[in-house]
Design a protein around this motif. Structure first.
Motif, short mmCIF file in Angstrom:
data_model
loop_
_atom_site.label_atom_id
_atom_site.label_comp_id
_atom_site.label_asym_id
_atom_site.label_seq_id
_atom_site.Cartn_x
_atom_site.Cartn_y
_atom_site.Cartn_z
N LYS A 16 32.27 47.39 38.39
CA LYS A 16 33.36 46.51 37.87
C LYS A 16 34.05 45.54 38.77
N PHE A 17 34.09 45.74 40.16
CA PHE A 17 34.58 44.56 41.02
C PHE A 17 33.71 43.50 41.17
N HIS A 18 32.51 43.68 41.22
CA HIS A 18 31.34 42.55 41.30
C HIS A 18 31.57 41.82 40.12
N GLU A 19 31.62 42.49 39.00
CA GLU A 19 31.63 41.41 37.85
C GLU A 19 32.70 40.72 37.69
N VAL A 20 34.08 41.15 38.12
CA VAL A 20 35.26 40.18 38.19
C VAL A 20 34.75 38.75 38.81
N PHE A 21 34.15 38.87 40.09
CA PHE A 21 34.04 37.75 40.91
C PHE A 21 32.75 36.80 40.45
N SER A 22 31.90 37.74 39.85
CA SER A 22 30.48 37.08 39.45
C SER A 22 30.48 36.40 38.03
N CYS A 23 31.10 37.03 36.88
CA CYS A 23 31.11 36.68 35.70
C CYS A 23 32.60 36.48 35.20
N ARG A 24 33.69 36.87 35.49
CA ARG A 24 35.08 36.86 35.00
C ARG A 24 36.01 36.41 36.09
N PRO A 25 35.97 35.63 36.94
CA PRO A 25 36.91 34.97 37.82
C PRO A 25 37.99 34.64 37.26
N HIS A 26 38.00 34.13 35.95
CA HIS A 26 39.20 33.53 35.11
C HIS A 26 40.29 34.61 34.92
N HIS A 27 39.65 35.74 34.82
CA HIS A 27 40.71 37.09 34.59
C HIS A 27 41.42 37.15 36.08
N ILE A 28 41.14 36.72 37.19
CA ILE A 28 41.97 36.90 38.19
C ILE A 28 43.30 36.59 37.82
N SER A 29 43.54 35.60 37.58
CA SER A 29 44.99 34.89 37.33
C SER A 29 45.82 35.52 36.60
N ASN A 30 45.37 36.34 35.72
CA ASN A 30 46.09 37.32 34.93
C ASN A 30 46.43 38.43 35.62
N VAL A 31 45.85 39.06 36.54
CA VAL A 31 45.78 40.22 37.42
C VAL A 31 47.06 39.75 38.49
N CYS A 32 46.85 38.79 39.09
CA CYS A 32 47.74 38.32 40.37
C CYS A 32 48.19 36.86 40.46
N PRO A 33 49.04 36.58 39.26
CA PRO A 33 49.35 35.08 39.05
C PRO A 33 50.29 34.63 40.31
N GLU A 34 50.66 35.32 41.07
CA GLU A 34 51.61 34.74 42.24
C GLU A 34 50.47 34.30 43.46
N VAL A 58 46.85 33.99 42.65
CA VAL A 58 45.98 32.88 42.00
C VAL A 58 46.24 32.52 40.45
N GLN A 59 46.78 31.16 40.62
CA GLN A 59 47.33 30.74 39.32
C GLN A 59 46.59 30.32 38.17
N GLY A 60 45.46 30.06 38.34
CA GLY A 60 44.12 29.76 37.51
C GLY A 60 43.11 29.51 37.88
N VAL A 61 42.15 29.79 37.17
CA VAL A 61 40.69 29.68 37.48
C VAL A 61 39.92 29.28 36.26
N ALA A 62 39.39 27.79 36.56
CA ALA A 62 38.98 27.09 35.25
C ALA A 62 37.34 26.68 35.48
N LEU A 63 36.56 26.84 34.45
CA LEU A 63 35.14 26.41 34.59
C LEU A 63 35.11 24.75 34.31
N HIS A 64 34.36 24.01 35.19
CA HIS A 64 34.40 22.67 35.02
C HIS A 64 32.96 22.27 34.59
N GLU A 65 32.01 22.94 35.06
CA GLU A 65 30.54 22.90 34.66
C GLU A 65 29.89 24.08 34.52
N GLY A 66 28.92 24.25 33.92
CA GLY A 66 27.83 25.48 33.69
C GLY A 66 28.66 26.51 32.75
N ASP A 67 28.09 27.61 32.98
CA ASP A 67 28.47 29.04 32.44
C ASP A 67 29.07 29.89 33.27
N TRP A 68 30.09 30.67 32.90
CA TRP A 68 30.74 31.76 33.81
C TRP A 68 29.46 32.72 34.01
#
Length: 151
Positions: free
Chosen positions: A19-37, A39-49
């Motif tokens: 579960k933890f590995h999946e957050v950083f490998s495939c779903r880093p954009h969810h981190i800003s929901n978990v600790c917005p103070e 990590v305020q945002g994680v955006a994909l600029h190129e490629g695929d999550w």
């Protein structure tokens, strides 16, 4: 004094390594929901999550100031549960010629062990080692663990 260095630490968590590995490998954009103070945002600029070569832009708070880092997802190892990001643009590049963050997660009898490695090359000898960045990684790890293990 060398301009090259490495700082690393281990953080014990209750969540599963998968579960933890999946957050950083495939779903880093969810981190800003978990600790917005932190990590305020994680955006994909190129490629695929979740794919090597993806370019991800991180908005975060370091030393009390809002910062940004654009990083390439350099390597994902699903079997060994590791992920490596190489920073290519942003505030960290004001102090470092190169900086790479690797997160390795190992299962334990109960929970997991998260091993953070930050490898870097400073622009000059006056630059301090990135201990505050490592502390941010520890704090984010604990927040994600609390999120993943809440009922």
């Amino acid at each position: 004094m060398s301009l090259f260095g490495k700082v690393e630490t281990d953080v014990e968590i209750k969540a599963s390594a998968e579960k933890f590995h999946e957050v950083f490998s495939c779903r880093p954009h969810h981190i800003s929901n978990v600790c917005p103070e932190k990590v305020q945002g994680v955006a994909l600029h190129e490629g695929d999550w979740g794919k090597e070569g993806a370019v991800v832009c991180w908005d975060y708070v370091l030393d009390g100031k809002t910062s940004v880092a654009k990083a390439i997802l350099e390597a994902i190892d699903m079997e060994n549960k590791s992920v490596t990001y190489k920073v290519i643009e942003g505030d960290l590049m004001e102090h470092y010629k190169s900086i790479k963050l690797t997160i390795e997660v190992s299962p334990k009898d109960e929970g997991s062990l998260v091993h953070w490695i930050i490898q870097y090359e400073k622009l000059n000898e006056e630059i301090v080692d990135p201990h505050t960045l490592l502390q941010l990684a520890i704090d984010v790890t604990k927040d994600i663990d609390a999120h993943l293990t809440q009922a």
